[in-house]
Design a protein around this motif. Sequence first.
Motif, mmCIF file in Angstrom:
data_model
loop_
_atom_site.group_PDB
_atom_site.id
_atom_site.type_symbol
_atom_site.label_atom_id
_atom_site.label_comp_id
_atom_site.label_asym_id
_atom_site.label_seq_id
_atom_site.Cartn_x
_atom_site.Cartn_y
_atom_site.Cartn_z
ATOM 1 N N LYS A 1 0.756 -1.280 0.026
ATOM 2 C CA LYS A 1 -0.122 -0.083 0.087
ATOM 3 C C LYS A 1 0.912 1.206 0.063
ATOM 4 O O LYS A 1 0.613 2.187 -0.592
ATOM 5 C CB LYS A 1 -0.986 -0.165 1.143
ATOM 6 N N ASP B 1 -0.840 9.826 3.395
ATOM 7 C CA ASP B 1 -1.994 9.402 3.932
ATOM 8 C C ASP B 1 -1.799 8.355 5.037
ATOM 9 O O ASP B 1 -1.052 7.190 4.539
ATOM 10 C CB ASP B 1 -3.081 9.309 3.300
ATOM 11 N N SER C 1 -3.458 6.082 6.319
ATOM 12 C CA SER C 1 -4.097 4.780 6.296
ATOM 13 C C SER C 1 -3.414 3.864 5.622
ATOM 14 O O SER C 1 -3.836 2.690 5.406
ATOM 15 C CB SER C 1 -5.544 5.086 5.529
ATOM 16 N N ASN C 2 -2.514 4.485 4.635
ATOM 17 C CA ASN C 2 -1.577 3.571 3.702
ATOM 18 C C ASN C 2 -0.327 3.168 4.476
ATOM 19 O O ASN C 2 0.465 2.292 3.939
ATOM 20 C CB ASN C 2 -1.353 4.246 2.474
ATOM 21 N N SER D 1 -2.893 4.729 13.143
ATOM 22 C CA SER D 1 -4.275 4.290 13.766
ATOM 23 C C SER D 1 -5.195 5.457 13.077
ATOM 24 O O SER D 1 -4.712 6.416 12.413
ATOM 25 C CB SER D 1 -4.134 4.635 15.251
ATOM 26 N N VAL D 2 -6.433 4.995 13.367
ATOM 27 C CA VAL D 2 -7.377 6.007 12.585
ATOM 28 C C VAL D 2 -7.385 7.502 13.254
ATOM 29 O O VAL D 2 -7.544 8.380 12.523
ATOM 30 C CB VAL D 2 -8.734 5.614 13.061
ATOM 31 N N THR E 1 -4.149 9.064 11.853
ATOM 32 C CA THR E 1 -4.508 9.624 10.367
ATOM 33 C C THR E 1 -5.325 10.629 10.409
ATOM 34 O O THR E 1 -4.797 11.840 9.709
ATOM 35 C CB THR E 1 -4.960 8.417 9.700
ATOM 36 N N GLU E 2 -6.375 10.931 11.266
ATOM 37 C CA GLU E 2 -7.297 12.204 10.889
ATOM 38 C C GLU E 2 -6.445 13.245 11.511
ATOM 39 O O GLU E 2 -6.478 14.535 10.673
ATOM 40 C CB GLU E 2 -8.562 11.780 11.935
ATOM 41 N N GLU F 1 -12.285 2.215 14.208
ATOM 42 C CA GLU F 1 -12.785 2.389 13.026
ATOM 43 C C GLU F 1 -13.160 3.895 13.031
ATOM 44 O O GLU F 1 -13.181 4.597 13.869
ATOM 45 C CB GLU F 1 -14.261 1.889 13.111
ATOM 46 N N PRO F 2 -12.718 4.370 11.558
ATOM 47 C CA PRO F 2 -13.276 5.967 11.362
ATOM 48 C C PRO F 2 -14.571 6.369 11.963
ATOM 49 O O PRO F 2 -15.538 5.516 11.991
ATOM 50 C CB PRO F 2 -13.168 5.984 9.927
#
Length: 690
Positions: A108, A320, A322-323, A327-328, A331-332, A382-383
């Motif tokens: 990824k 990003d 997520s790749n 963690s969620v 990442t945010e 989870e997002p």
Amino acid sequence: METSSANSPFNGARATDSPSKQLTPFSCVVCHKRKVKCDRQEPCSNCAKASVECVYQAPPPRRKRGLEPNSNAPQERAKSLKRNAEPSGSTAASQRPSAGEERADPEKSGSGRMIMKDGNSIYLASHPWTSVSNVLPNASDVLRDVSDTGSDNFAQDVDDEYAILSPSTRRKVIAELHPTPLHIFKLWQAFLENVNPLTKIIHVPTLQQQILEAMSDLPRASKELEALMFAIYCIALVSMEQGDVEKSFGESKKALLSKYRKGAQLAFKNAALLRTSSLTVLQAFMLYLLCMREFSDPHTIWTLCGIATRIAQRIGVHRDGSNHGLSVFETEMRRRVWFQLIIIDATSAQFCGVASSSPSTSIDVKPPMNANDSDLDPRMTEPACEKQGPTEMIFVLARSGLGQGLRRLSAGDAGGDGSWANLSSPSMSLQEKDKIIDELEEFMESRFLRYCDKSIPLHMVTRLMARASVHYTRLMAHHPRQYQDQNVRISRAEKDMIFESALEMTKYTDHAQNNPVVRRFSWHTVNHMPWDAIIFMLSELRHRTDPEEKSTVWQLIGNVYSQHILETGKRDSTPLHLAIESLIIKAWRAYIGECNLKRRTPTPCPTIVASLLAKAPNIPDPQPAERSIEYERDAEPHVHPSHEFSASHFDPETERFDFMMGDSPVDWNEWDKLLNQFQSSLVDDATYLP
């Protein structure tokens, strides 16, 4: 001739080395990458102290006995090193990251690699580093600062210019520079109300808990958190009114800001700003860049934005999460930081009159979610569910939406970078520009503005910003400066449209400056003066025929420029100010002359115009000055002594501002020069990178 060990420049050589053995003249890979002096031993003292593999790539080591002349010694040595780095019985399971370390899925993440540990990270994209990192025992070997090796070579090797930006050789204790716990709480509240809604780069619940814990024992606070706390003190003070600061803290705003700026600078040095792997330090530096607009020049801020961007790229914020196995939550937050950094960089570039950096093809950060801080948690797996209506992110997402529109408008310009200046490029037809602007306006209306509640400060400032920006976009797209030939005659319909856009933009600026609902955000709005709109209206006012329209223009200019002088009265006059004020005087005289000729009663003279007239020699005051209704609640606008004018400032014979005189078209090239000079002249004598 053999050199005795006492006179050898390599006094650290081992006594067991044979006299004939020579040390390699090249630094090892790790010392070369870290830019520290290597003693060229095998292993060198730096690598031995850090417990990392010491690898020399050039020149190749001497061939061992029995090795064929054409044997590939370097490759064999590299394979041997890799085998030695692997524990016996190595399997796929042994390659798992150590506790607290996160590694990316190579399928990824492509050729790059993200390494994280204990809240720090580094993104390795180049092949040499990714190769070296694979033989390091764990992430801390890559993330460790050079200062952690205990070597003094770093301080000896850097030049004087870099030394100004380098970290302290030892951590300075700055606990005494912190405010009292009560004052920390007040500054934190000011930050939450005035600054955080417009930036959204920190997670309030998490950071608030960290600050509360640090307040109980400030000397033991981490250097990263301490840098963020001092940055918050500074930007919170900048966002507050002078009177509110004195009432809450018992000291002047200037004195407190000077104290906390010093603390921030020391905190950044303690945190090794230029070599940091901490997202927290990057967040602190971004907030500090915002507060620097209060006392620094845009060119310095724009240059420092480049440093912030490099830090962000070093720790992989431009990729990003997520790749890369993040963690969620992480990442945010990184998405929020990156998109806000883009805004800061683009805005500072605009203030400097330069093009913002074009997005790199390696950037793959997704936009932040439309979610509140309460929807995010560091433990989430989870997002969060993205909301359809307005959230705490409405202002930040609206600004990002405008940026996307600018990039579309500059797409037709070769090398276009999404900056405002590209809007006046003739490479795209006016019809195409208007079509994209109409789509942008519809997007802003449907996605954000229709949800705005005028009674909510964040919604109101979002509405004002978005509407003013759309009008500014249309103004710049149709601006007369796009015509290379200044003698080109613009149709009356086109001039009417430009004038209307300038008028509407100035109205929204006036609301943003004086509406009590959004007064808490004035630290932000004061940095966005509609210079182009004011210049165009003043230059075109003599061609307008509607008396009410002219009255509205003079009230707006009186309000907006008066507020600007109030906010920046301590700064010296600039060529732009002198030219603007000269144009105001010229336009007011023409307006009064027209009213007298047509026997009309002129609008009451704005206070700022009356002040300028009083300082203009040999010009009788046409009528008594009357204060505008909007300023009844405030003190009378004060013109700083530095704004006093000599006769030459307004003498029609002077060559300095002759591009504004007569009936010839406005020379926008000259105005552009003054705008750029104005941005360059806001230098503060204490503006240095910490």
